[in-house]
Design a protein around this motif. Structure first.
Motif, PDB file in Angstrom:
ATOM      1  N   THR A  42       0.881  -1.170   0.000  1.00 35.88           N
ATOM      2  CA  THR A  42       0.000   0.000   0.000  1.00 35.88           C
ATOM      3  C   THR A  42       0.914   1.214   0.000  1.00 35.88           C
ATOM      4  O   THR A  42       2.100   1.085   0.299  1.00 35.88           O
ATOM      5  N   PRO A  43       0.363   2.390  -0.309  1.00 32.13           N
ATOM      6  CA  PRO A  43       1.209   3.587  -0.266  1.00 32.13           C
ATOM      7  C   PRO A  43       1.919   3.741   1.072  1.00 32.13           C
ATOM      8  O   PRO A  43       3.112   4.034   1.123  1.00 32.13           O
ATOM      9  N   ASN A  44       1.179   3.507   2.165  1.00 33.70           N
ATOM     10  CA  ASN A  44       1.785   3.657   3.488  1.00 33.70           C
ATOM     11  C   ASN A  44       2.975   2.757   3.680  1.00 33.70           C
ATOM     12  O   ASN A  44       4.028   3.179   4.149  1.00 33.70           O
ATOM     13  N   LYS A  45       2.788   1.472   3.334  1.00 29.89           N
ATOM     14  CA  LYS A  45       3.873   0.518   3.550  1.00 29.89           C
ATOM     15  C   LYS A  45       5.049   0.850   2.667  1.00 29.89           C
ATOM     16  O   LYS A  45       6.206   0.758   3.100  1.00 29.89           O
ATOM     17  N   ALA A  46       4.761   1.217   1.417  1.00 28.61           N
ATOM     18  CA  ALA A  46       5.858   1.551   0.501  1.00 28.61           C
ATOM     19  C   ALA A  46       6.634   2.757   1.026  1.00 28.61           C
ATOM     20  O   ALA A  46       7.869   2.771   1.014  1.00 28.61           O
ATOM     21  N   ALA A  47       5.891   3.772   1.509  1.00 29.83           N
ATOM     22  CA  ALA A  47       6.573   4.961   2.029  1.00 29.83           C
ATOM     23  C   ALA A  47       7.420   4.606   3.246  1.00 29.83           C
ATOM     24  O   ALA A  47       8.576   5.017   3.372  1.00 29.83           O
ATOM     25  N   ALA A  48       6.826   3.805   4.132  1.00 31.73           N
ATOM     26  CA  ALA A  48       7.564   3.406   5.334  1.00 31.73           C
ATOM     27  C   ALA A  48       8.807   2.608   4.948  1.00 31.73           C
ATOM     28  O   ALA A  48       9.891   2.812   5.511  1.00 31.73           O
ATOM     29  N   LEU A  49       8.637   1.698   3.980  1.00 30.11           N
ATOM     30  CA  LEU A  49       9.770   0.888   3.525  1.00 30.11           C
ATOM     31  C   LEU A  49      10.899   1.778   3.012  1.00 30.11           C
ATOM     32  O   LEU A  49      12.053   1.640   3.422  1.00 30.11           O
ATOM     33  N   GLY A  50      10.522   2.694   2.107  1.00 26.30           N
ATOM     34  CA  GLY A  50      11.537   3.580   1.541  1.00 26.30           C
ATOM     35  C   GLY A  50      12.247   4.380   2.612  1.00 26.30           C
ATOM     36  O   GLY A  50      13.478   4.477   2.635  1.00 26.30           O
ATOM     37  N   GLU A  51      11.468   4.927   3.547  1.00 30.03           N
ATOM     38  CA  GLU A  51      12.083   5.732   4.591  1.00 30.03           C
ATOM     39  C   GLU A  51      13.026   4.911   5.452  1.00 30.03           C
ATOM     40  O   GLU A  51      14.106   5.365   5.826  1.00 30.03           O
ATOM     41  N   ASN A  52      12.588   3.676   5.736  1.00 32.66           N
ATOM     42  CA  ASN A  52      13.453   2.845   6.564  1.00 32.66           C
ATOM     43  C   ASN A  52      14.750   2.499   5.858  1.00 32.66           C
ATOM     44  O   ASN A  52      15.809   2.450   6.480  1.00 32.66           O
ATOM     45  N   VAL A  53      14.663   2.256   4.557  1.00 29.02           N
ATOM     46  CA  VAL A  53      15.889   1.943   3.815  1.00 29.02           C
ATOM     47  C   VAL A  53      16.829   3.140   3.832  1.00 29.02           C
ATOM     48  O   VAL A  53      18.033   3.015   4.082  1.00 29.02           O
ATOM     49  N   ILE A  54      16.254   4.329   3.585  1.00 27.01           N
ATOM     50  CA  ILE A  54      17.082   5.544   3.578  1.00 27.01           C
ATOM     51  C   ILE A  54      17.741   5.767   4.930  1.00 27.01           C
ATOM     52  O   ILE A  54      18.928   6.055   5.035  1.00 27.01           O
ATOM     53  N   LEU A  55      16.929   5.606   5.994  1.00 25.88           N
ATOM     54  CA  LEU A  55      17.479   5.802   7.336  1.00 25.88           C
ATOM     55  C   LEU A  55      18.510   4.737   7.668  1.00 25.88           C
ATOM     56  O   LEU A  55      19.533   5.014   8.287  1.00 25.88           O
ATOM     57  N   LEU A  56      18.224   3.505   7.227  1.00 29.34           N
ATOM     58  CA  LEU A  56      19.161   2.416   7.502  1.00 29.34           C
ATOM     59  C   LEU A  56      20.525   2.716   6.883  1.00 29.34           C
ATOM     60  O   LEU A  56      21.563   2.560   7.529  1.00 29.34           O
ATOM     61  N   ALA A  57      20.493   3.148   5.631  1.00 26.17           N
ATOM     62  CA  ALA A  57      21.758   3.450   4.951  1.00 26.17           C
ATOM     63  C   ALA A  57      22.518   4.534   5.717  1.00 26.17           C
ATOM     64  O   ALA A  57      23.716   4.409   5.995  1.00 26.17           O
ATOM     65  N   ASN A  58      21.781   5.581   6.087  1.00 24.51           N
ATOM     66  CA  ASN A  58      22.452   6.663   6.795  1.00 24.51           C
ATOM     67  C   ASN A  58      22.987   6.198   8.144  1.00 24.51           C
ATOM     68  O   ASN A  58      24.135   6.452   8.502  1.00 24.51           O
ATOM     69  N   LEU A  59      22.131   5.505   8.907  1.00 24.30           N
ATOM     70  CA  LEU A  59      22.539   5.098  10.253  1.00 24.30           C
ATOM     71  C   LEU A  59      23.715   4.128  10.193  1.00 24.30           C
ATOM     72  O   LEU A  59      24.634   4.201  11.016  1.00 24.30           O
ATOM     73  N   ALA A  60      23.681   3.209   9.212  1.00 20.89           N
ATOM     74  CA  ALA A  60      24.747   2.215   9.126  1.00 20.89           C
ATOM     75  C   ALA A  60      26.089   2.910   8.905  1.00 20.89           C
ATOM     76  O   ALA A  60      27.068   2.656   9.624  1.00 20.89           O
ATOM     77  N   TRP A  61      26.116   3.797   7.917  1.00 23.67           N
ATOM     78  CA  TRP A  61      27.385   4.460   7.638  1.00 23.67           C
ATOM     79  C   TRP A  61      27.767   5.412   8.776  1.00 23.67           C
ATOM     80  O   TRP A  61      28.938   5.525   9.122  1.00 23.67           O
ATOM     81  N   SER A  62      26.750   6.065   9.388  1.00 24.16           N
ATOM     82  CA  SER A  62      27.037   6.933  10.541  1.00 24.16           C
ATOM     83  C   SER A  62      27.666   6.122  11.663  1.00 24.16           C
ATOM     84  O   SER A  62      28.641   6.546  12.284  1.00 24.16           O
ATOM     85  N   ALA A  63      27.088   4.923  11.921  1.00 16.12           N
ATOM     86  CA  ALA A  63      27.616   4.091  13.001  1.00 16.12           C
ATOM     87  C   ALA A  63      29.082   3.763  12.729  1.00 16.12           C
ATOM     88  O   ALA A  63      29.927   3.838  13.624  1.00 16.12           O
ATOM     89  N   TRP A  64      29.370   3.435  11.466  1.00 16.64           N
ATOM     90  CA  TRP A  64      30.738   3.118  11.093  1.00 16.64           C
ATOM     91  C   TRP A  64      31.665   4.316  11.349  1.00 16.64           C
ATOM     92  O   TRP A  64      32.734   4.169  11.919  1.00 16.64           O
ATOM     93  N   LEU A  65      31.188   5.495  10.951  1.00 19.28           N
ATOM     94  CA  LEU A  65      32.018   6.694  11.110  1.00 19.28           C
ATOM     95  C   LEU A  65      32.181   7.073  12.582  1.00 19.28           C
ATOM     96  O   LEU A  65      33.265   7.461  13.015  1.00 19.28           O
ATOM     97  N   VAL A  66      31.087   6.947  13.357  1.00 18.64           N
ATOM     98  CA  VAL A  66      31.192   7.297  14.779  1.00 18.64           C
ATOM     99  C   VAL A  66      32.132   6.311  15.482  1.00 18.64           C
ATOM    100  O   VAL A  66      32.922   6.701  16.349  1.00 18.64           O
ATOM    101  N   LEU A  67      32.051   5.054  15.061  1.00 20.75           N
ATOM    102  CA  LEU A  67      32.970   4.066  15.622  1.00 20.75           C
ATOM    103  C   LEU A  67      34.418   4.468  15.335  1.00 20.75           C
ATOM    104  O   LEU A  67      35.274   4.451  16.218  1.00 20.75           O
ATOM    105  N   GLY A  68      34.648   4.858  14.090  1.00 18.82           N
ATOM    106  CA  GLY A  68      35.992   5.315  13.716  1.00 18.82           C
ATOM    107  C   GLY A  68      36.404   6.533  14.522  1.00 18.82           C
ATOM    108  O   GLY A  68      37.554   6.660  14.948  1.00 18.82           O
ATOM    109  N   LEU A  69      35.421   7.399  14.768  1.00 19.82           N
ATOM    110  CA  LEU A  69      35.703   8.619  15.542  1.00 19.82           C
ATOM    111  C   LEU A  69      36.102   8.262  16.968  1.00 19.82           C
ATOM    112  O   LEU A  69      37.079   8.776  17.507  1.00 19.82           O
ATOM    113  N   VAL A  70      35.329   7.333  17.566  1.00 19.70           N
ATOM    114  CA  VAL A  70      35.615   6.930  18.940  1.00 19.70           C
ATOM    115  C   VAL A  70      36.986   6.263  19.021  1.00 19.70           C
ATOM    116  O   VAL A  70      37.730   6.459  19.974  1.00 19.70           O
TER     117      VAL A  70
END
Lengths: 470, 118
Positions: free
Chosen positions: A404-432
């Motif tokens: 449904t539109p809702n699920k598709a939107a939620a899916l897309g947002e989660n993928v976008i956030l996942l990509a950002n969070l994953a790489w952020s986690a990697w960078l913050v780990l490197g920072l620490v």
């Protein structure tokens, strides 16, 4: 008075050795424009300090330094401008707000500029307020035509805020054209599709169009230097502070409304219609512009509040996320993928991301990694895990029951956030672990901002036709 | 030797008023004069001097005016006022009390301090 040891021979400007006088003047000009940005310093203060700096440079040149060396040493001697501004701010605390608002102080030629800014602000705020009422001329009713007002809400005020910012930044013709085009596109997206009042798409548009248009505001904000990562970070900070101011103005507005209703009711007149149809909607729209102006006006004068809030809430959100994860594992129950739950989880992740962004925007780029960065890592990793769980559930539901539109939107947002969070986690780990410079994290986040904008536009423009206006 | 911050702050007002009582002056020259009078031991920052000058002006102890002396830049000169002189006299009385008391103490047991530091 002394002066004997000073370089009596050197004239007011550029008569030193080496013939680099023009250079030195350019450096002074640059210094002046840098200092003038500090609102605590009035034009007179700046001139006084410049005179001081020149005195210092003259003396150093007299002692045998080259002009550029002398300039550097003199500036360095003057100490950090932050500290200087702070001292001035302490002495001239009355100036802060007075300068912001009404009177330009007598001797400052910048006074007329501030008055002009105030006029433009009032015009833009009034424009936003009137835009809310404009549809009524065409027979719309604020109370009944929800399917018109909900998706259009951001179109009333945001263009005025963007206009105000573009005016302040002296945006070029191309940029203004782009902004007009974006807002026009937003208006088209909100109004051309035949969406029923209870369709999922109209809800999605109502949520995503403000986001898409907020990035248009962002474009206006960075219009003096679109490519600069620092400017984008400034916009992130602007967003946070704008939000804080908006909430504060809203609270004040609530008090005002309470008094209006209370006092008028006491004398037997019912102000409900006025409040509901004029004061509240027009005030809400005008406050969008006013909050933006306040952030702009107090820039670099008062300590920013958003970073303080992130310091306060990062530990709390980390605790909540970790607690949730533990509970999820202990009870081994899945996440109930109802519409509300999906939206809730998306919102949670957005808040986490916002916390991350503000912390980044407020952090001293040169500071070594500390406890707070570790806390940040815990927050990002737990958000990442939750995001993964939610994604797992959504894909399961989509393969099982279709999309449904809702699920598709939620899916897309989660993928976008996942990509950002994953790489952020990697960078913050490197920072620490002190392997990655902080700038890498900053660059990653600022470069990622357009992704959100593109996604929001996709949802607004493509989802309704793709899903058959469902 | 570095003079403690508190002491610098406490002595700042009488020092500036005193210098201005000698002659009208402007920021940079005041800073140089203080440096010179203290043999380089008192190193004031601009962040100390200018806000102080502005505060003294607000309190009415000094007046400022932009002046262009021939052959020089336009400068903001400060001039001590009547009430500034009165304040200076008052602060001077207080400082003399403090300095006098310290001198008495240090005369009593002069051994640790071979030199009376005032």
């Amino acid at each position: 008075m002394s002066g004997g040891s000073g370089p009596g021979a050197s004239g007011p400007d550029g008569s030193g050795p080496g013939g680099g006088g023009g250079d030195l003047e350019a450096q002074f000009a640059q210094w002046r424009s840098y200092v003038q940005r500090r609102r605590v310093l009035s034009a007179g203060d700046v001139e006084e300090l410049e005179d001081h700096l020149r005195g210092s440079v003259d003396e150093l040149v007299g002692a045998g330094l080259r002009e550029d060396e002398a300039f550097l040493v003199a500036v360095k001697r003057m100490g950090s401008l932050d500290e200087l501004s702070r001292e001035f701010a302490r002495e001239h605390s009355e100036r802060l707000w007075k300068q912001l608002v009404l009177t330009g102080d007598g001797d400052a030629p910048a006074g007329s500029g501030k008055r002009r800014e105030l006029l433009v602000l009032v015009a833009c705020a009034a424009g936003a307020a009137l835009s809310v009422k404009a549809p009524e001329l065409f027979g719309m009713d604020y109370g009944q035509d929800g399917e018109f007002y909900a998706p259009n809400a951001s179109l009333f005020a945001f263009p005025w805020l963007a206009g105000f910012l573009a005016w302040r930044r002296h945006a070029g013709k191309t940029m203004i054209g782009v902004l007009v085009a974006l807002f026009a596109l937003g208006a088209v997206a909100a109004n051309v599709f035949p969406l029923a009042e209870d369709s999922q798409s109209i809800v999605l548009t109502s949520i995503h169009l403000p986001i898409a248009l907020w990035f248009a505001v962002g474009l206006a904000y960075v219009s003096d230097d679109v490519r600069s990562p620092r400017r984008r970070m400034d916009f992130v900070r602007f967003t946070g502070e704008w939000f804080v101011y908006y909430v504060l103005i809203g609270l004040g507005g609530g008090v005002l409304i309470a008094f209006v209703v209370g006092t008028f009711t006491a004398i037997g007149t019912s102000p409900e219609t006025f409040v509901a149809h004029w004061l509240a909607p027009c005030g809400a729209a005008a406050a969008v512009v006013v909050a933006g102006w306040l952030v702009e006006a107090k820039q670099s004068v008062v300590e920013n509040i958003a970073p303080v809030l992130t310091r306060l809430f990062t530990p709390l959100f980390t605790a909540v996320l970790l607690g949730f994860l533990v509970t999820l594992v202990v009870t081994t129950s899945g996440i109930d993928v109802e519409r509300e739950a999906l939206i809730l989880f998306d919102l949670l992740l957005v808040v986490v991301l916002a916390l991350l962004l503000y912390t980044i925007s407020a952090r001293d780029p040169l500071a070594p990694a500390g406890v707070f960065d570790k806390l940040q890592l815990a927050l990002v990793v737990s958000a990442l895990l939750i995001d993964a769980v939610v994604l797992w559930e959504i894909t399961g539901r989509i393969t099982e029951y279709g999309t449904t539109p809702n699920k598709a939107a939620a899916l897309g947002e989660n993928v976008i956030l996942l990509a950002n969070l994953a790489w952020s986690a990697w960078l913050v780990l490197g920072l620490v672990r002190r392997k990655v410079p902080f700038a890498a994290l900053e660059r990653w986040q600022t470069n990622y901002l357009p992704v959100y904008a593109v996604w929001a536009w996709l949802v607004v423009l493509l989802f309704p036709p793709v899903f058959g206006f469902m | 030797m570095k003079v403690a911050k508190d002491l610098v702050a406490a002595s700042a007002t009488p020092m500036v008023l005193g210098i201005l009582a000698e002659a009208d002056s402007y920021g940079y020259a005041i800073l140089r004069r203080i440096n010179e009078l203290s043999g380089g031991e008192l190193d004031w920052t601009e962040g100390l001097l200018y806000p102080l000058l502005h505060r003294l002006e607000r309190l009415g102890y000094v007046e400022s005016s932009w002046q262009a002396v021939a052959g020089e830049r336009r400068r903001k000169y400060y001039r001590v006022t009547e009430s500034g002189l009165a304040e200076l006299a008052e602060q001077r009385r207080q400082w003399e009390t403090v300095v006098g008391a310290l001198k008495e103490i240090w005369r009593g047991d002069a051994q640790p301090f071979a030199v009376v530091p005032v």
